[in-house]
Motif scaffolding. Structure first.
Motif, PDB file in Angstrom:
ATOM      1  N   ALA A  69      68.933  61.234  73.269  1.00  0.00           N
ATOM      2  CA  ALA A  69      68.981  61.653  71.866  1.00  0.00           C
ATOM      3  C   ALA A  69      69.759  62.962  71.756  1.00  0.00           C
ATOM      4  O   ALA A  69      69.420  63.946  72.427  1.00  0.00           O
ATOM      5  N   GLY A  70      70.794  62.965  70.926  1.00  0.00           N
ATOM      6  CA  GLY A  70      71.554  64.182  70.651  1.00  0.00           C
ATOM      7  C   GLY A  70      70.935  64.900  69.468  1.00  0.00           C
ATOM      8  O   GLY A  70      70.709  64.307  68.402  1.00  0.00           O
TER       9      GLY A  70
ATOM     10  N   PRO B  64      75.201  71.075  67.296  1.00  0.00           N
ATOM     11  CA  PRO B  64      74.604  69.734  67.314  1.00  0.00           C
ATOM     12  C   PRO B  64      75.453  68.679  68.008  1.00  0.00           C
ATOM     13  O   PRO B  64      76.687  68.669  67.900  1.00  0.00           O
ATOM     14  N   VAL B  65      74.769  67.771  68.705  1.00  0.00           N
ATOM     15  CA  VAL B  65      75.403  66.625  69.370  1.00  0.00           C
ATOM     16  C   VAL B  65      75.313  65.443  68.416  1.00  0.00           C
ATOM     17  O   VAL B  65      74.222  64.946  68.138  1.00  0.00           O
ATOM     18  N   ILE B  66      76.449  64.997  67.905  1.00  0.00           N
ATOM     19  CA  ILE B  66      76.418  63.996  66.835  1.00  0.00           C
ATOM     20  C   ILE B  66      76.944  62.636  67.260  1.00  0.00           C
ATOM     21  O   ILE B  66      76.951  61.699  66.459  1.00  0.00           O
ATOM     22  N   SER B  67      77.378  62.499  68.527  1.00  0.00           N
ATOM     23  CA  SER B  67      77.824  61.188  68.996  1.00  0.00           C
ATOM     24  C   SER B  67      77.555  61.059  70.486  1.00  0.00           C
ATOM     25  O   SER B  67      77.823  61.984  71.255  1.00  0.00           O
TER      26      SER B  67
ATOM     27  N   SER C 101      80.366  66.714  70.001  1.00  0.00           N
ATOM     28  CA  SER C 101      79.564  67.745  69.347  1.00  0.00           C
ATOM     29  C   SER C 101      80.322  68.455  68.228  1.00  0.00           C
ATOM     30  O   SER C 101      81.552  68.409  68.146  1.00  0.00           O
ATOM     31  N   MET C 102      79.540  69.143  67.403  1.00  0.00           N
ATOM     32  CA  MET C 102      80.122  70.003  66.375  1.00  0.00           C
ATOM     33  C   MET C 102      80.796  71.232  66.970  1.00  0.00           C
ATOM     34  O   MET C 102      81.480  71.962  66.252  1.00  0.00           O
TER      35      MET C 102
END
Length: 438
Positions: free
Chosen positions: A245-246, A276-279, A291-292
């Motif tokens: 989970a990111g 944040p890790v979004i993918s 990530s962002m």
């Protein structure tokens, strides 16, 4: 499930002309080229002249219902894996170039703005309107139906194995369960928190929300809550029997399912991203995270150690996709990058595709002829479809707001979810099926 639509209907392309020997039947329709032909049947061709397709037969019956229980063909692949394009290791210099019969699928570019009056069902210009009376351009795929119910952004779409239900999650704090035969909403789950992401793995549905991951087993109805995330959970993926989970704080949490105790046990937290890790995506025994913080990190699934950090993007990395031995990534910086492994085992960019707008999501699948296609959502409220590896444009999907979720289904189906809460069901056409503009 028939689609109800207002305004004039368009048939943008007829794949085979009449059997008549009349010379005019070998001419391409001028109005079709302009995207305005409303004659059906039209006496002229709705395609560019090209060599005839290979011999074969296909049913001309259009499917009006989507069934997740339909047999999954050999070309079905989820967003974590790309189909095999059989180019092996000689691909690193071929991305972005036209190959073989790619021209046979060339996308005819037309006026690219949907008519606002047509959307409302009251355009008075009809076929003289200079704007598009359709939610898509291109002849290769059709809109089957629209699923209405969510009130905000659709942030996840999932089809669990062995189920006849489609699951969709939204920032309206609900998960909706759709019957794949009727297209009706069979149930709605109120979570009390925005859905940041959603995936399915076997019979399991995993939903990322604030400070938690919800897990449901669709076969046993078991429901579990996985604590540990700090902030919103933006991305989920399963690899090497681990759930990753990111999260909003930049960590990637990992759990392993304990069958004896019927629970997911925390394994570790991968640290390295500063935002944040979004993918997340898994491939070649590696975990890739976007990530962002504008970077992509490569993690070993065996040691859970970071092997490489790539910083070639200069804005948020929105999506990463594994495709054979390649990694594809997209960003708000208006690029899609194709990465290939070097001799020392690292990854480097072998091709950069430039878009006019920021890129939000990537999804890979095969069309009805088994050709690899990349679906690319942009922040101009469109989804662009490209042949790979040439990046020749196949078509375009329009939405009222950005499409944030794309999911592949069985039997040539794919799904898009946009910012208005609308979920659309699409299907690749066989040779005998015309495109739908409903």
């Amino acid at each position: 499930m028939d689609v109800e639509g207002g305004g004039s209907k368009r048939v943008f392309q007829r794949l085979t002309g009449p059997s008549s020997g009349d010379p005019k039947h070998q001419k391409v329709c001028y109005h079709w080229r302009a995207g305005k032909c409303n004659r059906f049947p039209c006496p002229y061709l709705h395609r560019e002249l090209q060599p005839p397709p290979p011999n074969g037969t296909a049913s001309s019956k259009r499917h009006h219902a989507f069934a997740a229980s339909a047999a999954t063909d050999d070309h079905h692949s989820g967003p974590r894996r790309g189909p095999n394009n059989n180019n092996n290791n000689n691909n690193n210099n071929t991305w972005g170039r036209v190959h073989g019969n790619a021209g046979g699928n060339k996308f005819i570019r037309k006026t690219e703005k949907v008519c606002n009056y047509w959307i409302q069902g009251n355009c008075s210009y009809g076929d003289k309107c200079k704007f598009i009376h359709s939610w898509s351009l291109g002849d290769s795929f059709s809109l089957l139906t629209q699923l209405e119910g969510h009130q905000k952004v659709v942030s996840g779409i999932a089809l669990p194995s062995g189920s006849d239900k489609l699951y969709t999650g939204s920032q309206d704090e609900t998960v909706r369960i759709w019957d794949c035969q009727s297209g009706q909403c069979a149930a709605m789950i109120k979570l009390g928190s925005q859905v940041g992401c959603m995936i399915s793995e076997g019979p399991w549905i995993f939903v990322g929300i604030l400070n938690m991951v919800k897990a449901w087993n669709t076969q046993t109805t078991m429901e579990l809550s996985l604590s540990g995330p700090v902030g919103q959970v933006y991305s989920l993926v399963v690899g090497n029997e681990l759930l990753f989970a990111g999260t909003q704080d930049g960590a990637i949490l990992a759990w392993k399912f304990n069958a004896a105790a019927n629970c997911f046990e925390p394994v570790t937290s991968l640290k390295g991203h500063s935002l944040p890790v979004i993918s997340l995506v898994v491939g070649a025994n590696r975990l890739y995270s976007g990530s962002m913080d504008n970077s992509i990190k490569v993690w070993s699934l065996e040691t859970l150690q970071c092997l490489q950090t790539m910083t070639e993007h200069n804005s948020v990395v929105m999506s990463v996709l594994c495709w054979d031995q390649f990694l594809l990534s997209c960003s708000i910086d208006q690029t899609i990058k194709v990465w290939v492994a070097t001799q020392n085992g690292g990854l480097e960019v072998t091709y950069t595709h430039n878009e006019e707008h920021g890129v939000l999501a990537l999804c890979g699948m095969h069309d009805s002829e088994g050709k690899p296609v990349l679906l690319c959502s942009c922040n101009d409220n469109t989804v662009r479809l490209y042949d790979l590896p040439s990046f020749s444009e196949r078509g375009k999907i329009f939405s009222k707001q950005e499409v944030r979720s794309i999911q592949v289904g069985p039997g040539g189906l794919f799904f898009t979810g946009d910012g208005t809460g609308q979920v659309r069901v699409w299907k690749w056409n066989t040779l005998a099926e015309p495109a739908s503009t409903a």
